[in-house]
Design a protein around this motif. Structure first.
Motif, PDB file in Angstrom:
ATOM      1  N   ILE A   8     -33.176 -48.787  73.220  1.00  0.00           N
ATOM      2  CA  ILE A   8     -32.366 -49.568  74.201  1.00  0.00           C
ATOM      3  C   ILE A   8     -31.976 -50.969  73.683  1.00  0.00           C
ATOM      4  CG2 ILE A   8     -32.399 -50.656  76.389  1.00  0.00           C
ATOM      5  CD1 ILE A   8     -34.384 -48.470  77.337  1.00  0.00           C
ATOM      6  N   ASP A   9     -30.709 -51.173  73.504  1.00  0.00           N
ATOM      7  CA  ASP A   9     -30.296 -52.435  73.095  1.00  0.00           C
ATOM      8  C   ASP A   9     -30.418 -53.800  74.290  1.00  0.00           C
ATOM      9  OD1 ASP A   9     -29.060 -54.571  72.005  1.00  0.00           O
ATOM     10  OD2 ASP A   9     -27.101 -54.027  72.271  1.00  0.00           O
ATOM     11  N   SER A  10     -31.558 -54.201  74.280  1.00  0.00           N
ATOM     12  CA  SER A  10     -32.185 -54.927  75.518  1.00  0.00           C
ATOM     13  C   SER A  10     -31.314 -56.315  75.227  1.00  0.00           C
ATOM     14  CB  SER A  10     -33.531 -55.215  75.671  1.00  0.00           C
ATOM     15  OG  SER A  10     -34.163 -53.985  75.892  1.00  0.00           O
ATOM     16  N   ASP A  11     -31.282 -56.890  74.071  1.00  0.00           N
ATOM     17  CA  ASP A  11     -30.581 -58.077  73.892  1.00  0.00           C
ATOM     18  C   ASP A  11     -29.073 -58.263  73.850  1.00  0.00           C
ATOM     19  OD1 ASP A  11     -30.211 -57.113  71.448  1.00  0.00           O
ATOM     20  OD2 ASP A  11     -31.481 -58.629  70.509  1.00  0.00           O
ATOM     21  N   CYS A  12     -28.682 -56.781  74.003  1.00  0.00           N
ATOM     22  CA  CYS A  12     -27.053 -56.618  74.084  1.00  0.00           C
ATOM     23  C   CYS A  12     -26.078 -57.118  73.153  1.00  0.00           C
ATOM     24  CB  CYS A  12     -26.580 -57.410  75.496  1.00  0.00           C
ATOM     25  SG  CYS A  12     -27.749 -56.928  76.982  1.00  0.00           S
ATOM     26  N   ASP A  13     -26.611 -57.044  71.777  1.00  0.00           N
ATOM     27  CA  ASP A  13     -25.804 -57.403  70.471  1.00  0.00           C
ATOM     28  C   ASP A  13     -25.320 -56.386  70.048  1.00  0.00           C
ATOM     29  OD1 ASP A  13     -28.186 -56.298  69.406  1.00  0.00           O
ATOM     30  OD2 ASP A  13     -28.494 -58.214  68.070  1.00  0.00           O
ATOM     31  N   GLY A  14     -25.385 -55.088  70.632  1.00  0.00           N
ATOM     32  CA  GLY A  14     -24.803 -53.808  70.009  1.00  0.00           C
ATOM     33  C   GLY A  14     -25.832 -53.323  68.909  1.00  0.00           C
ATOM     34  N   ASN A  15     -27.132 -53.723  68.712  1.00  0.00           N
ATOM     35  CA  ASN A  15     -28.007 -53.011  67.939  1.00  0.00           C
ATOM     36  C   ASN A  15     -29.320 -52.741  68.459  1.00  0.00           C
ATOM     37  OD1 ASN A  15     -29.733 -52.291  65.919  1.00  0.00           O
ATOM     38  ND2 ASN A  15     -29.590 -54.003  64.568  1.00  0.00           N
ATOM     39  N   PRO A  16     -29.784 -51.403  69.006  1.00  0.00           N
ATOM     40  CA  PRO A  16     -30.940 -51.292  69.718  1.00  0.00           C
ATOM     41  C   PRO A  16     -32.104 -51.557  68.925  1.00  0.00           C
ATOM     42  CG  PRO A  16     -29.972 -49.303  69.047  1.00  0.00           C
ATOM     43  CD  PRO A  16     -28.953 -50.101  68.681  1.00  0.00           C
ATOM     44  N   SER A  17     -32.230 -51.897  67.683  1.00  0.00           N
ATOM     45  CA  SER A  17     -33.352 -51.923  66.865  1.00  0.00           C
ATOM     46  C   SER A  17     -33.616 -53.388  66.162  1.00  0.00           C
ATOM     47  CB  SER A  17     -33.680 -50.878  66.030  1.00  0.00           C
ATOM     48  OG  SER A  17     -33.583 -49.508  66.827  1.00  0.00           O
ATOM     49  N   ASN A  18     -32.605 -54.102  66.374  1.00  0.00           N
ATOM     50  CA  ASN A  18     -32.588 -55.410  65.527  1.00  0.00           C
ATOM     51  C   ASN A  18     -34.033 -56.119  65.747  1.00  0.00           C
ATOM     52  OD1 ASN A  18     -31.358 -55.994  68.312  1.00  0.00           O
ATOM     53  ND2 ASN A  18     -31.417 -58.114  67.763  1.00  0.00           N
ATOM     54  N   GLY A  19     -34.532 -56.481  64.683  1.00  0.00           N
ATOM     55  CA  GLY A  19     -35.929 -57.022  64.542  1.00  0.00           C
ATOM     56  C   GLY A  19     -37.003 -56.192  64.158  1.00  0.00           C
ATOM     57  N   PHE A  20     -36.661 -54.861  64.265  1.00  0.00           N
ATOM     58  CA  PHE A  20     -37.623 -53.976  63.963  1.00  0.00           C
ATOM     59  C   PHE A  20     -37.243 -53.058  62.903  1.00  0.00           C
ATOM     60  CE2 PHE A  20     -37.728 -55.014  68.518  1.00  0.00           C
ATOM     61  CZ  PHE A  20     -38.944 -55.299  68.597  1.00  0.00           C
ATOM     62  N   GLU A  21     -36.400 -53.276  61.958  1.00  0.00           N
ATOM     63  CA  GLU A  21     -36.092 -52.629  60.810  1.00  0.00           C
ATOM     64  C   GLU A  21     -37.042 -52.286  59.893  1.00  0.00           C
ATOM     65  OE1 GLU A  21     -32.617 -54.942  62.505  1.00  0.00           O
ATOM     66  OE2 GLU A  21     -34.701 -55.550  61.836  1.00  0.00           O
ATOM     67  N   ALA A  22     -38.462 -52.911  60.003  1.00  0.00           N
ATOM     68  CA  ALA A  22     -39.023 -52.785  59.023  1.00  0.00           C
ATOM     69  C   ALA A  22     -40.201 -51.310  59.510  1.00  0.00           C
ATOM     70  CB  ALA A  22     -40.202 -54.015  58.729  1.00  0.00           C
ATOM     71  N   ILE A  23     -39.940 -50.901  60.712  1.00  0.00           N
ATOM     72  CA  ILE A  23     -40.631 -49.704  60.914  1.00  0.00           C
ATOM     73  C   ILE A  23     -40.675 -48.632  59.985  1.00  0.00           C
ATOM     74  CG2 ILE A  23     -40.596 -47.794  62.493  1.00  0.00           C
ATOM     75  CD1 ILE A  23     -40.001 -49.457  64.591  1.00  0.00           C
ATOM     76  N   GLY A  24     -41.860 -48.099  59.633  1.00  0.00           N
ATOM     77  CA  GLY A  24     -41.999 -47.066  58.519  1.00  0.00           C
ATOM     78  C   GLY A  24     -42.428 -47.500  57.371  1.00  0.00           C
ATOM     79  N   GLN A  25     -41.965 -49.024  56.944  1.00  0.00           N
ATOM     80  CA  GLN A  25     -42.012 -49.622  55.667  1.00  0.00           C
ATOM     81  C   GLN A  25     -43.646 -49.717  55.433  1.00  0.00           C
ATOM     82  OE1 GLN A  25     -39.349 -52.542  54.961  1.00  0.00           O
ATOM     83  NE2 GLN A  25     -37.414 -51.469  55.545  1.00  0.00           N
ATOM     84  N   PRO A  26     -43.848 -49.865  53.969  1.00  0.00           N
ATOM     85  CA  PRO A  26     -45.355 -50.048  53.693  1.00  0.00           C
ATOM     86  C   PRO A  26     -45.897 -51.549  53.904  1.00  0.00           C
ATOM     87  CG  PRO A  26     -44.111 -50.051  51.712  1.00  0.00           C
ATOM     88  CD  PRO A  26     -43.177 -49.717  53.045  1.00  0.00           C
ATOM     89  N   CYS A  27     -47.078 -51.486  54.345  1.00  0.00           N
ATOM     90  CA  CYS A  27     -47.601 -52.895  54.645  1.00  0.00           C
ATOM     91  C   CYS A  27     -49.211 -52.948  54.221  1.00  0.00           C
ATOM     92  CB  CYS A  27     -47.658 -53.076  56.212  1.00  0.00           C
ATOM     93  SG  CYS A  27     -48.546 -52.066  57.252  1.00  0.00           S
ATOM     94  N   GLN A  28     -49.918 -53.996  54.241  1.00  0.00           N
ATOM     95  CA  GLN A  28     -51.189 -54.212  54.012  1.00  0.00           C
ATOM     96  C   GLN A  28     -51.957 -54.852  55.091  1.00  0.00           C
ATOM     97  OE1 GLN A  28     -52.473 -55.131  49.877  1.00  0.00           O
ATOM     98  NE2 GLN A  28     -53.426 -56.879  50.716  1.00  0.00           N
ATOM     99  N   SER A  29     -53.101 -54.249  55.610  1.00  0.00           N
ATOM    100  CA  SER A  29     -53.847 -55.016  56.565  1.00  0.00           C
ATOM    101  C   SER A  29     -55.293 -55.317  55.926  1.00  0.00           C
ATOM    102  CB  SER A  29     -54.283 -53.774  57.528  1.00  0.00           C
ATOM    103  OG  SER A  29     -55.083 -54.433  58.868  1.00  0.00           O
ATOM    104  N   GLY A  30     -55.545 -56.522  56.192  1.00  0.00           N
ATOM    105  CA  GLY A  30     -56.866 -56.955  55.772  1.00  0.00           C
ATOM    106  C   GLY A  30     -56.694 -57.869  54.533  1.00  0.00           C
TER     107      GLY A  30
END
Length: 519
Positions: A306-328
């Motif tokens: 859902i484009d909650s901030d109404c800028d035409g992009n429903p996933s802005n700010g979450f483009e890194a989903i699925g990308q590798p990361c390191q914890s700890g």
């Protein structure tokens, strides 16, 4: 009547406002004789019946009056035949204006040009109260360089080809003293003068005298430009431009017919701000707009599409989903991938499985205990015995190293003639099918303060008899223990092993860590 004379009474008679003529005794009778004679009451009775006078259709109503511009009154008076004609304009007194054919002080609306716009007027103010073709109610004309509709801009939306055109559509002027011409729009919407039309009388300030024009648009009863379907509104007449205002501007009995999208569904805003409405006339009447008002933007949430901030992009700010990361950190660091934070949908978190539990800190430049600190608590300057140290009971040890299990420790000191440090582990009892793989891991090179790690070796025993050894010639070694080693082992004998540091190696003051793993 005798002698075949036809006589008309054309003397000065009294005109009554109720529309009746009355003549008193002694009125002059003019007949076919060159000599006038006084007629007494008896003579009048003997006169032939008077013929009816056919007044022109353009005759005005005797006794009525119209405004001759903004500051004079023109009254309708009888001519010699008793028909109504417009008389000479009579100026209003100083400080007075004409409204509806009456001079007076009209404080409620100061409208100098008679277009119904001005100071204190019901239709609103006028940006040019000297020109009837300039007020907020007209459509801005192309090519005249004038802000006709008082919007603040001249010729807005007009094509450049209208620049320099001779006139503004709707404008009227006297072509001669007895004819009027009107400016009409050509195919481009630019103004051109139409051929002049005779007035049938005098032309005054673009209006034909004798024309009953209540709204000043040049149209009305007896007007050269034709009749007017609404003589109280200068914007309504046949041929006028249709505006989007719920009014039949061009007098064709149709309302807003040029705006065929009126009433259709529409939306305003995007995403969660989108609202539904219908197309309605805009404020200027030149087109339509959506009645819906877009909602207010909110905070974007991860994974809801859902484009909650109404800028035409429903996933802005979450483009890194699925990308590798390191914890700890340090030895506790594990790899994973970014997912929506299950505790806060407005952010991401690193999902990493199998995060190890921190081990004892050793002097190796690594955060072994996962507390974000490296080599803390003086581990690079003193060796602390590992957890197995109090249970170093030789080949009789009960500390087991089962298949799939790892044991880690830190060795302090050197073996020498008497082992200064060593860890014992039980592997099980001997049988002809006994077989196991042991892996040894230890750091290689220098520790956290530049001292060289000692080599850790492992000896294997069956009962009290020595079987073989595994020497740490590299950072990781492995050995397979199987067979009976030439009869040294018997069924049921205990199989053990010992980890230690060779006496020929200088042990760093902080000790040497190691890990034994049984596969």
């Amino acid at each position: 009547m005798s002698n075949g004379r036809v006589r008309l009474i054309l003397a000065a008679c009294t005109f009554h406002l109720l529309g009746a003529w009355g003549c008193a005794e002694g009125e002059t009778i003019i007949g076919d004789s060159s000599q006038a004679e006084l007629a007494d009451e008896g003579d009048v009775e003997e006169l032939d019946e008077l013929p009816e006078v056919d007044c022109s259709e353009q005759s005005c109503v005797i006794g009525s009056a119209i405004c001759g511009g903004n500051s004079s009154v023109v009254s309708c008076v009888p001519d010699m035949l008793g028909c109504g004609v417009l008389g000479v304009p009579v100026p209003c007194d100083a400080g007075q204006t004409c409204k509806d054919g009456v001079c007076g002080v009209h404080q409620s609306c100061i409208d100098k040009d008679g277009d119904r716009y001005g100071e204190h007027c019901a239709l609103g103010p006028d940006c040019d109260d000297e020109d009837t073709g300039i007020n907020p109610g007209v459509v801005d004309m192309c090519g005249d360089g004038v802000d006709n509709d008082c919007s603040g801009d001249a010729d807005e939306g007009c094509a450049e080809q209208c620049a320099g055109q001779p006139c503004v559509p709707g404008q009227k002027r006297c072509a001669t003293t007895t004819s009027v011409e009107e400016c009409v729009a050509d195919v481009l919407g630019c103004g051109v003068w139409n051929p002049a039309v005779p007035c049938g009388g005098a032309c005054v300030e673009g209006l034909c005298a004798g024309c009953v024009d209540g709204d000043g648009d040049g149209r009305g009863e007896g007007c050269a430009l034709g009749s007017d379907c609404d003589d109280g509104d200068p914007l309504r007449y046949s041929g006028a431009t249709e505006s989007c205002d719920n009014i039949d501007n061009d007098c064709d009995t149709l309302v807003d017919e040029d705006f065929d999208t009126l009433g259709q569904s529409c939306t305003s805003g995007v995403g969660a701000c989108q609202r539904s409405g219908q197309l309605q006339c805009n404020s200027s009447g030149t087109g339509t707009r959506c009645s819906a008002t877009a909602g207010s933007p909110g905070v974007e949430h991860c994974g809801d599409a859902i484009d909650s901030d109404c800028d035409g992009n429903p996933s802005n700010g979450f483009e890194a989903i699925g990308q590798p990361c390191q914890s700890g950190t340090g030895a506790c660091a594990v790899s994973g991938q970014y997912v929506c934070d299950p505790l806060d949908s407005t952010q991401l978190s690193c999902q990493a499985s199998g995060q190890p539990v921190g081990s004892r800190e050793i002097c190796d430049g690594v955060d072994n205990d996962c507390d974000t600190q490296v080599d803390e608590e003086g581990v690079c300057f003193a060796c602390f015995d590992d957890e197995w140290e109090p249970q170093n009971t030789g080949s009789s040890t009960t500390i087991s190293l089962d298949p799939g299990q790892s044991r880690s420790g830190v060795l302090c000191g050197t073996l020498g003639s008497t082992p200064a440090d060593g860890d014992w582990f039980f592997l099980g009892t001997w049988s002809t099918s006994f077989s196991t793989i042991i892996e040894l891991s230890q750091p290689w090179g220098a520790n956290g303060v530049g001292q060289t790690w000692a080599d850790v070796d492992v000896d294997f025993f069956c009962g009290s008899g020595w079987l073989t050894a595994m020497h740490a010639g590299a950072a990781n070694d492995s050995i397979t223990i199987s067979g009976n080693y030439g009869g040294l082992c018997s069924n049921g004998a205990r199989v053990t092993m010992r980890a230690y540091v060779l006496s020929s190696i200088t042990q760093p003051s902080s000790g040497t860590p190691y890990t034994l793993t049984r596969r």
